[in-house]
Design a protein around this motif. Sequence first.
Motif, PDB file in Angstrom:
ATOM      1  N   LEU B  25     -43.418  10.500  -3.343  1.00  8.99           N
ATOM      2  CA  LEU B  25     -44.611  10.017  -4.880  1.00  8.99           C
ATOM      3  C   LEU B  25     -44.954   9.147  -3.570  1.00  8.99           C
ATOM      4  CD1 LEU B  25     -45.247   8.659  -7.542  1.00  8.99           C
ATOM      5  CD2 LEU B  25     -42.745   7.726  -7.791  1.00  8.99           C
ATOM      6  N   ARG B  61     -38.571   4.434  -2.969  1.00  7.14           N
ATOM      7  CA  ARG B  61     -38.554   5.717  -3.980  1.00  7.14           C
ATOM      8  C   ARG B  61     -39.836   5.276  -4.453  1.00  7.14           C
ATOM      9  NH1 ARG B  61     -32.970   5.751  -6.652  1.00  7.14           N
ATOM     10  NH2 ARG B  61     -33.158   3.655  -5.964  1.00  7.14           N
ATOM     11  N   ASN B  62     -40.605   3.715  -4.505  1.00  8.84           N
ATOM     12  CA  ASN B  62     -41.973   3.632  -4.800  1.00  8.84           C
ATOM     13  C   ASN B  62     -42.089   2.548  -3.718  1.00  8.84           C
ATOM     14  OD1 ASN B  62     -43.742   3.092  -6.645  1.00  8.84           O
ATOM     15  ND2 ASN B  62     -42.298   2.635  -8.475  1.00  8.84           N
ATOM     16  N   GLU B  96     -34.938  -1.281  -8.384  1.00  5.64           N
ATOM     17  CA  GLU B  96     -35.683  -1.344  -7.169  1.00  5.64           C
ATOM     18  C   GLU B  96     -35.807  -2.161  -6.455  1.00  5.64           C
ATOM     19  OE1 GLU B  96     -39.134   1.297  -7.978  1.00  5.64           O
ATOM     20  OE2 GLU B  96     -38.247   2.730  -8.260  1.00  5.64           O
TER      21      GLU B  96
END
Lengths: 337, 285
Positions: B25, B61-62, B96
Amino acid sequence: MANTMARSFLQVAATEEVASPLRVVQIEGLVILKIIKHCKEFSPALVTGQLLGLDVGSVLEVTNCFPFPIREEDEEIEADGANYQLEMMRCLREVNVDNNTVGWYQSTLLGSFQTVELIETFMNYQENIRRCVCIIYDPSRSNQGVLALKALKLSDSFMELYRNNNFTGEKLREKNLSWVDIFEEIPIKVSNSALISAFMTELEADTPVTQCDYDRLQLSTNPYMERNLEFLIECMDDLSMEQQKFQFYYRNLSRQQGQQQAWLQKRRAENMARKTAGEDPLPEEDPANPIFKPIPEPSRLDSFLITNQISNYCNQINGVAGQSFSRLYLMKALHEN
Amino acid sequence: MASSESAVLQFFPSSTSLSAKVHPLVIFNICDCYVRRPDQAERVIGTLLGSISPDGTVDIRNSYAVPHNESSDQVALDIDYHHNMLLSHQKVNPKEVIVGWYSTGLGVTGGSALIHEFYSREVQNPIHLTVDTTFRNGEATIKAFVSVSLSLGERQLAAQFQEIPLDLRMVEAERVGFDILKTTMVEKLPSDLEGMEASMERLLALIDDVYKYVDSVVEGQVVPDNDIGRFIADTVASIPKISPPAFDRLVNDSLQDHLLLLYLSSITRTQLSLAEKLNTAAQIP
């Protein structure tokens, strides 16, 4: 010459644009990955998020999305939620992301998403945006190895009916609306920019072994099927309750009509007697009498939604059973070898 | 700090046990931001979010892009925007945290050192991810760096960027959709059975490969590799030994269960259409 040109231009400007019906939803791979990630992280809780994109002719392009924080039922947090949305849209605008809202996405559990809240949210969105779509993602089905992504839209005829809040049998018969017509499923097309596909092709693991997706070939589907059946049974119970409500209503209605007839007969007899006695006849109707009060017909919306859900469960069961058949036969063939 | 135009690339293996895992992603996000960058910007800079596991592996993750202005001698980053986005993201997922930052383009420039310093104020040991979107080396290059400061006595001389191992991870559900993500346009999402077919074909191809390998070893064409041979033997031996009648019974039982379910769902559907007819077709005189 110029005159005719000007007139035709005016004509064109004056004619209303007919919105072409939505035929396909084009989603970017980025959006799909984001939705998968968000829904999976919070599963089994249900989460929602906003879809951003462009509305082009008969294609609705979804180019980005952002998740909504889980909202508690609190008045203060309501305003917070709106602030969050505005803030996100503003920030995304600064990095040149299209910030037109084109709908929202939500996660679901085994396909039980047809609720009245969904319809209400649709109506809310529809007031501001001409075309909006809802994407439903099912993380539990994706564990079975299927990308369970669906794009839904309320059908126009249903929307009109809902606005009038009129769900009597007659109206429905008029419009020829049945439970399949509430939601329309729109086919999804996936597009990716060339840069991304170049990257992905490069980064893909070269060994074919890691490419094979083993989870689709798993033999154990029992827990999934069991839950599906449980939900199905519950829904059938709900459906039978709704049907009982209808039966009750019909029985009341016919009884009331019987009463009305009896009363009418009595009135007529009285009138005959009065005529012979030379007095004025009494009116044949009496709105004050409680037996003339019309009984409200129960709304069929709930039963429609439940029916939708049940059919969804049935479809899922069919799908999984089909897959299991293939797997079982495969295993049989392998064993014989 | 004076900026130099040359890239400062270090290829020593890192002394720390730090390694990074990137979710696809993030790559998608970076590419998307790069495609959408304003015309005058050469590259895109943004923040990486993720988590740090106790053994030192950083899980990225992001990410989100941060607008910045870059000229030959200075770099300006929109810090307010960065904080705002961070707050918004943390409302959704409080776990996060910032783990570093990314930039497109190969190599590390002088300006990057400044930005890295800014990020090191936010988090302990930020990871710097470079994604080469121009494919300068003819292939996709994604590298992760951490910065080690070189000091001579009291004075800090320079910051050295050391490369750390990077791992591209993919979660199950994402792997299912991976084929879709590879091409530029997919006409429609594959249905259950089509996906099933694809998986089975892949499995068949794998088995074919193994067959061919074994055949060629037997015929003496290929030098046998003991490890592979042992592996194949293990795999074949791991099929449970069930006598044919017992196996048939197992399979038949499963088949019957599924047939029962199919039957049940067909009955339910019939019931539904019947109920609908009764509900809406009933005439009220």
